[in-house]
Design an enzyme around this catalytic site. Structure first.
Site, short mmCIF file in Angstrom:
data_model
loop_
_atom_site.label_atom_id
_atom_site.label_comp_id
_atom_site.label_asym_id
_atom_site.label_seq_id
_atom_site.Cartn_x
_atom_site.Cartn_y
_atom_site.Cartn_z
N ARG A 107 0.88 -1.17 0.00
CA ARG A 107 0.00 0.00 0.00
C ARG A 107 0.91 1.21 0.00
O ARG A 107 1.65 1.45 0.97
CB ARG A 107 -0.92 -0.01 1.22
CG ARG A 107 -1.91 1.17 1.30
CD ARG A 107 -2.78 1.00 2.53
NE ARG A 107 -3.65 2.14 2.78
CZ ARG A 107 -4.90 2.24 2.36
NH1 ARG A 107 -5.43 1.28 1.64
NH2 ARG A 107 -5.63 3.31 2.65
N HIS A 134 -7.14 1.27 -6.99
CA HIS A 134 -7.45 0.56 -5.74
C HIS A 134 -8.27 -0.69 -6.09
O HIS A 134 -9.45 -0.80 -5.72
CB HIS A 134 -8.22 1.48 -4.81
CG HIS A 134 -8.21 1.08 -3.37
ND1 HIS A 134 -7.61 -0.08 -2.90
CD2 HIS A 134 -8.75 1.68 -2.26
CE1 HIS A 134 -7.78 -0.17 -1.60
NE2 HIS A 134 -8.47 0.88 -1.19
N GLN A 137 -10.35 -2.83 -3.38
CA GLN A 137 -11.57 -2.16 -2.92
C GLN A 137 -12.72 -2.43 -3.88
O GLN A 137 -13.85 -2.69 -3.46
CB GLN A 137 -11.34 -0.66 -2.81
CG GLN A 137 -12.57 0.14 -2.43
CD GLN A 137 -13.08 -0.18 -1.05
OE1 GLN A 137 -12.33 -0.09 -0.09
NE2 GLN A 137 -14.35 -0.55 -0.92
N ASP A 225 -16.21 9.34 -2.33
CA ASP A 225 -15.00 9.07 -1.55
C ASP A 225 -14.61 10.37 -0.87
O ASP A 225 -15.16 11.43 -1.18
CB ASP A 225 -13.89 8.55 -2.48
CG ASP A 225 -12.71 7.96 -1.72
OD1 ASP A 225 -12.77 7.85 -0.48
OD2 ASP A 225 -11.71 7.61 -2.37
N CYS A 264 -15.94 3.94 0.29
CA CYS A 264 -14.90 3.00 0.72
C CYS A 264 -14.37 3.29 2.12
O CYS A 264 -13.65 2.45 2.68
CB CYS A 264 -13.75 2.98 -0.29
SG CYS A 264 -12.83 4.53 -0.41
N ARG A 292 -14.50 -6.38 2.35
CA ARG A 292 -13.07 -6.33 2.05
C ARG A 292 -12.41 -7.66 2.44
O ARG A 292 -11.53 -8.14 1.74
CB ARG A 292 -12.40 -5.16 2.78
CG ARG A 292 -12.75 -3.77 2.24
CD ARG A 292 -12.22 -3.52 0.85
NE ARG A 292 -10.78 -3.67 0.76
CZ ARG A 292 -9.90 -2.73 1.07
NH1 ARG A 292 -10.31 -1.55 1.52
NH2 ARG A 292 -8.60 -2.95 0.94
#
Length: 309
Positions: A107, A134, A137, A225, A264, A292
């Protein structure tokens, strides 16, 4: 062994297999403690290195729990507790970790770092987030949409706010699964043209607009987001530009009556989403967060070559 840096690394058939596997494994775990392994424990004895150059809650916990449920274990590293923070190269880190663990999740910020990691690793490398995309996700998001009765082909997804990494992966998914995306952003905050063209070339209809109500009209899924991501400058200017794109009750009223809301997380309630939407009946953000784990499990199985496609 396969790297999972973007959704196209797997393709539609493999991601469909991941989604089916995730639903089956989730159902089979009903009533089990979170840390109990799945009956088949397919990754028993495997170790995944979790390398964090950006803060995380859901990615950190979901990969940890995913590996436990698959029978494996994790090793946590970050830039303050490893030699990455003291100048060791990504390439050398990849080669060292490849001798010690069975897979690497990274990450980070610059997407070039994860492509370099993958180029030098001899074990699977998984994108836990970069500034470009991402993908993990979005596997969880697709799983959540399906669980809430949404069929992907022809689905109308509306995005509000910043044209960021999460949107890029949604656009990538749209091209793979033939759903449409209406993107409502202020001028200057549109997604990268590469992802728009990728989606369109896959058969998705992508609409770019500065009109939030137009994007929401008749939508099946509304997504937003955080407006200011970790480390971004000029926050006040950006927040002012984003204000008309808040997902609130007035905006939700333009969507279909059975539309769902995704985010998310972490959310800044009162900025990109109002309290009444975030806590409302159409919000499925905590189902999305839980998913997730289940999505990550299937991504891991695919990357380790243990998922039939």
């Amino acid at each position: 062994m396969a790297h999972f840096l973007d959704l196209n690394d797997a393709g539609a058939d493999a991601i469909a297999a991941m989604l089916n596997d995730a639903m089956d494994r989730k159902a089979a775990r009903a009533g089990l403690p979170r840390g109990a392994p799945d009956a088949d424990a397919p990754l028993k004895g495997h170790v995944l290195a979790l390398v964090f150059e950006k803060n995380s809650t859901r990615t950190r916990v979901s990969f940890d729990i995913a590996m436990r449920q698959l029978g494996g274990s994790v090793l946590l590293l970050d830039s303050t507790s490893s030699q990455l923070g003291r100048g060791e190269t990504i390439a050398d880190t990849a080669r060292v970790l490849s001798r010690m663990v069975d897979g690497i999740m990274l990450r980070t910020d610059d997407h070039a770092k994860i492509t370099e990691m993958a180029a030098h690793a001899s074990v699977p490398v998984i994108n836990g987030l970069t500034d470009r995309s991402h993908p993990c996700q979005i596997v969880a998001d697709l799983l959540t949409m399906i669980e809430h009765g949404k069929s992907l082909p022809g689905l109308e997804v509306a995005w509000f706010g910043d044209g960021n990494n999460v949107l890029h992966s949604i656009l990538e998914a749209a091209g793979l699964f033939k759903f449409n995306v209406r993107v409502a952003t202020p001028a200057g905050y549109e997604p990268d043209a590469e992802f728009v063209e990728m989606a369109r070339s896959g058969g998705a209809i992508i609409t770019l607009t500065q009109d939030a109500a137009k994007a929401a009209s008749g939508a099946d899924v509304l997504v937003t987001d955080t407006w200011v991501s970790m480390g971004q400058a000029h926050a006040e200017e950006k927040l002012a530009a984003m204000a008309p794109y808040q997902v609130n009750s007035a905006l939700m009223a333009h969507a279909k009556s059975d539309a769902i809301f995704l985010h998310c997380l972490p959310a800044h309630v009162g900025d990109e989403v109002s309290m009444e939407v975030f806590e409302g009946a159409q919000s499925v953000v905590f189902d999305e967060a839980e998913n997730r784990i289940h999505a990550q499990k299937s991504v891991l199985l695919w990357a380790f070559g243990k998922l039939a496609v």
